[in-house]
Design a protein around this motif. Structure first.
Motif, short mmCIF file in Angstrom:
data_model
loop_
_atom_site.label_atom_id
_atom_site.label_comp_id
_atom_site.label_asym_id
_atom_site.label_seq_id
_atom_site.Cartn_x
_atom_site.Cartn_y
_atom_site.Cartn_z
N ALA A 86 0.83 -1.21 0.00
CA ALA A 86 0.00 0.00 0.00
C ALA A 86 0.86 1.26 0.00
N GLY A 87 1.97 1.23 0.72
CA GLY A 87 2.91 2.35 0.69
C GLY A 87 3.51 2.54 -0.68
N MET A 88 3.83 1.44 -1.37
CA MET A 88 4.33 1.55 -2.74
C MET A 88 3.30 2.21 -3.64
N ALA A 122 -3.45 9.02 -0.14
CA ALA A 122 -3.28 8.34 1.14
C ALA A 122 -4.54 7.57 1.53
N LEU A 123 -5.71 8.17 1.28
CA LEU A 123 -6.97 7.48 1.59
C LEU A 123 -7.14 6.24 0.73
N VAL A 124 -6.79 6.34 -0.54
CA VAL A 124 -6.88 5.17 -1.43
C VAL A 124 -5.97 4.05 -0.93
N CYS A 125 -4.77 4.39 -0.50
CA CYS A 125 -3.82 3.38 -0.03
C CYS A 125 -4.28 2.74 1.27
N ILE A 126 -4.88 3.51 2.15
CA ILE A 126 -5.42 2.95 3.39
C ILE A 126 -6.54 1.96 3.07
N LEU A 127 -7.41 2.32 2.14
CA LEU A 127 -8.49 1.41 1.74
C LEU A 127 -7.93 0.15 1.09
N VAL A 128 -6.88 0.29 0.26
CA VAL A 128 -6.24 -0.87 -0.36
C VAL A 128 -5.66 -1.79 0.71
#
Length: 324
Positions: A227-229, A246-252
């Motif tokens: 998710a960080g990548m 950042a929100l998209v990555c947290i959801l992923v």
């Protein structure tokens, strides 16, 4: 509002696709060639709408009896008051009208590393992946060394990396107008390096401190790193929407974590990735105090009633099926 005016055609993400200057009101908008603003949109009428002065001295968009109307926030409007930030839709075209005196925000600080483009990040990322592939095979090689295994691992890793980076490069080209393949390759290489280093650190720490939790749920840490990548890939494409990225990555991360836990439970009947530490190291790395044989037998004795209870449930269930 002061003339001249600028009619902007926007993309769905709010970026300006086209900006046209008009010297005076009214501004006729439609698909016909006799309009001031011509929309290349099959869902726009020949004479769709007009932007004109309103009674209070501002601007308004007025529908000219078009088939699909003037849409603002999902509702049809016969007359829509316009400010510099009002976005309305004619057919499939999203429009905004601003005057020459519209105030703009201050310039963003340029944090882009312009020197870190092209071949330097690509070559460094490629070298990192080659070393990572060779190290992973070497560390797991307990039999006779065979060069074909190193070649296979290297080709597989580079192939996956090229597919991954190719997708992000295409997205970068479509949404930002640049490819930046080198940066995306470097991000992927750094992510894989962090995954490998984290897995090794957790494995050694779990062995040294008897912290089985680190190996039981190691996949959750890998998902967080991936998710960080994704965040850094999105940040490379567009630096103006960091919170959204950042929100998209947290959801992923949450979605991937939940899917992994469900797969573990469906496959093995428990949430953990493994029930024991599969990697063993030198006894000199052990920091946790060793347990005596007596302590081990005492723990086994405490487990015996639970095991007998589970066995009795299984036996009673099988007996009931036979009797039926």
């Amino acid at each position: 509002m002061t003339a001249p005016f600028y009619v902007e055609v926007l993309a769905r993400n709010g970026e300006v696709r086209q900006r046209q200057r008009v010297e005076m009101l009214p501004i006729r908008i439609g698909r016909g060639y006799d309009n001031d603003i011509i929309l290349d949109d099959q869902h726009a009428s020949t004479h769709h709408a007009v932007v004109e002065a309103s009674a209070d001295g501002g601007l308004q968009a007025r529908d000219l009896g078009s088939r699909n109307g003037v849409i603002h926030q999902g509702k049809h409007q016969n007359q829509l008051p316009l400010s510099g930030n009002t976005i309305f839709r004619l057919g499939h075209s999203r429009l905004r009208v601003r005057s020459i005196d519209f105030p703009v925000a201050d310039a963003m600080r340029d944090t882009t590393l312009h020197a870190w483009e092209g071949w330097p990040p690509a070559l460094i990322g490629l070298a990192m992946m080659v070393l990572l592939s060779l190290e992973s095979v070497w560390s797991a090689d307990i039999e006779k060394s065979e060069p074909i295994r190193y070649v296979t691992s290297l080709v597989s890793l580079l192939g996956l990396a090229l597919v991954w980076c190719g997708g992000w490069t295409l997205a970068n080209r479509l949404f930002a107008g640049q490819t930046r393949f080198g940066r995306h390759l470097f991000i992927a290489a750094c992510g894989l390096l962090v995954i490998e280093a984290t897995s090794l650190l957790f494995s050694v720490t779990a062995y040294a401190m008897s912290l089985e939790m680190l190996t039981h749920y190691g996949s959750q840490f890998v998902i967080a790193i991936v998710a960080g990548m994704v965040y850094f890939h999105l940040h490379t494409i567009n630096t103006a929407h960091t919170r959204r990225a950042a929100l998209v990555c947290i959801l992923v991360a949450l979605l991937g974590s939940g899917v992994m836990l469900m797969l573990n439970y469906q496959k093995n009947g428990h949430l953990a990735d493994e029930l024991y530490m599969s990697d063993l190291y030198s006894p000199t790395l052990r920091l946790s105090s060793n347990k005596s044989v007596t302590q081990f037998l005492d723990q086994a004795a405490r487990l015996q009633p639970k095991i007998d209870a589970e066995r009795s449930k299984v036996v009673s269930g099988e007996s009931a099926e036979v009797s039926d």
